[in-house]
Scaffold this motif. Sequence first.
Motif, short mmCIF file in Angstrom:
data_model
loop_
_atom_site.label_atom_id
_atom_site.label_comp_id
_atom_site.label_asym_id
_atom_site.label_seq_id
_atom_site.Cartn_x
_atom_site.Cartn_y
_atom_site.Cartn_z
N SER A 7 0.85 -1.18 0.00
CA SER A 7 0.00 0.00 0.00
C SER A 7 0.89 1.24 0.00
CB SER A 7 -0.94 0.02 1.21
OG SER A 7 -0.20 0.06 2.42
N GLY A 8 0.30 2.38 -0.27
CA GLY A 8 1.02 3.63 -0.20
C GLY A 8 1.39 4.26 -1.52
N GLY A 9 1.13 3.57 -2.62
CA GLY A 9 1.45 4.13 -3.92
C GLY A 9 0.50 5.25 -4.28
N GLY A 10 0.84 5.95 -5.36
CA GLY A 10 0.01 7.04 -5.80
C GLY A 10 0.70 7.90 -6.82
N LEU A 11 0.11 9.05 -7.10
CA LEU A 11 0.65 10.00 -8.06
C LEU A 11 1.33 11.14 -7.31
CD1 LEU A 11 0.90 11.21 -10.93
CD2 LEU A 11 -1.36 12.24 -10.56
N VAL A 12 2.59 11.39 -7.64
CA VAL A 12 3.35 12.47 -7.02
C VAL A 12 4.13 13.23 -8.08
CG1 VAL A 12 3.57 11.33 -4.79
CG2 VAL A 12 5.31 10.97 -6.54
N GLY A 16 8.93 14.81 -5.11
CA GLY A 16 8.07 14.46 -4.00
C GLY A 16 8.48 13.18 -3.31
N SER A 17 7.68 12.79 -2.32
CA SER A 17 7.98 11.61 -1.52
C SER A 17 6.76 10.71 -1.36
CB SER A 17 8.47 12.00 -0.13
OG SER A 17 9.67 12.74 -0.18
N LEU A 18 7.02 9.43 -1.19
CA LEU A 18 6.00 8.45 -0.87
C LEU A 18 6.60 7.43 0.08
CD1 LEU A 18 4.29 7.55 -4.29
CD2 LEU A 18 3.21 8.71 -2.35
N ARG A 19 5.77 6.84 0.91
CA ARG A 19 6.19 5.76 1.78
C ARG A 19 5.32 4.54 1.50
NH1 ARG A 19 5.74 4.97 8.35
NH2 ARG A 19 7.69 3.82 8.64
N LEU A 20 5.94 3.50 0.97
CA LEU A 20 5.23 2.27 0.69
C LEU A 20 5.30 1.34 1.90
CD1 LEU A 20 6.50 1.47 -2.93
CD2 LEU A 20 4.63 2.98 -2.20
N SER A 21 4.24 0.59 2.10
CA SER A 21 4.19 -0.39 3.18
C SER A 21 3.86 -1.76 2.61
CB SER A 21 3.12 -0.01 4.21
OG SER A 21 3.41 1.23 4.83
N PHE A 68 16.11 6.38 -1.53
CA PHE A 68 15.18 5.40 -0.96
C PHE A 68 15.77 4.78 0.29
CE2 PHE A 68 12.79 4.03 -5.09
CZ PHE A 68 12.55 5.36 -5.38
N THR A 69 14.91 4.43 1.23
CA THR A 69 15.33 3.75 2.44
C THR A 69 14.37 2.61 2.75
OG1 THR A 69 16.25 5.80 3.37
CG2 THR A 69 15.87 3.97 4.88
N ILE A 70 14.90 1.40 2.87
CA ILE A 70 14.09 0.26 3.25
C ILE A 70 14.25 0.01 4.74
CG2 ILE A 70 15.93 -1.41 2.72
CD1 ILE A 70 13.74 -3.37 1.81
N SER A 71 13.17 -0.37 5.40
CA SER A 71 13.21 -0.65 6.82
C SER A 71 12.16 -1.70 7.15
CB SER A 71 12.98 0.62 7.65
OG SER A 71 11.70 1.17 7.38
N ARG A 72 12.22 -2.25 8.35
CA ARG A 72 11.23 -3.24 8.76
C ARG A 72 10.88 -3.06 10.22
NH1 ARG A 72 13.80 -8.76 7.20
NH2 ARG A 72 11.91 -9.60 8.23
N ASP A 73 9.66 -3.40 10.56
CA ASP A 73 9.16 -3.29 11.91
C ASP A 73 8.67 -4.66 12.34
OD1 ASP A 73 7.79 -2.82 14.29
OD2 ASP A 73 6.99 -0.90 13.62
N SER A 74 9.41 -5.31 13.22
CA SER A 74 9.07 -6.67 13.64
C SER A 74 7.79 -6.74 14.46
CB SER A 74 10.23 -7.27 14.45
OG SER A 74 10.47 -6.52 15.63
N THR A 75 7.42 -5.64 15.10
CA THR A 75 6.20 -5.63 15.90
C THR A 75 4.95 -5.54 15.04
OG1 THR A 75 6.11 -3.22 16.20
CG2 THR A 75 7.46 -4.48 17.73
N LYS A 76 5.12 -5.13 13.79
CA LYS A 76 3.99 -4.97 12.88
C LYS A 76 4.05 -5.91 11.68
CE LYS A 76 3.36 -0.08 14.00
NZ LYS A 76 3.29 1.30 13.45
N ASN A 77 5.11 -6.72 11.60
CA ASN A 77 5.31 -7.60 10.45
C ASN A 77 5.18 -6.82 9.15
OD1 ASN A 77 5.60 -9.67 12.28
ND2 ASN A 77 4.01 -10.97 11.41
N LEU A 81 9.24 1.13 2.41
CA LEU A 81 10.16 1.74 1.46
C LEU A 81 9.85 3.23 1.42
CD1 LEU A 81 12.43 1.16 -0.60
CD2 LEU A 81 10.66 1.14 -2.37
N GLN A 82 10.71 4.01 2.05
CA GLN A 82 10.59 5.45 2.02
C GLN A 82 11.27 5.96 0.76
OE1 GLN A 82 9.03 7.70 4.25
NE2 GLN A 82 9.46 9.13 2.58
#
Length: 120
Positions: A7-12, A16-21, A68-77, A81-82
């Motif tokens: 999720s998180g895609g769109g038109l920019v 600009g910036s987007l954060r994908l999940s 771009f920056t990739i990260s992960r959150d183990s508490t949220k599985n 991608l910023q």
Amino acid sequence: QVQLVESGGGLVQPGGSLRLSCAASGFIFGAYAMRWYRQAPEKGRGLVAGITVGGDTTIYEDSVKGRFTISRDSTKNTVYLQMNSLKPEDTAVYYCNVQIATAGRRDDYWGQGTQVTVSS
């Protein structure tokens, strides 16, 4: 079963910036590296970024390094991608990916993809 939902895609606009999940389920999230791929029209799917199990090491395709920056959150599985300083060349469908060994075979699992369009 394994499920990846982007999720998180769109038109920019350019710059600009987007954060994908990517919400993951159906497997032990903390046991696998995660990756983001993208596919532009009539082009193959290519690796954008990857992150190791513990999130201590990341890799990036050359064209997105520093943006771009990739990260992960183990508490949220969830893997993120910023994307900053977006360029028209970043326009593509972005897919979340995990590779899981099953019966000695490495299988790829993909999300449905989320469209990112960078245009003025």
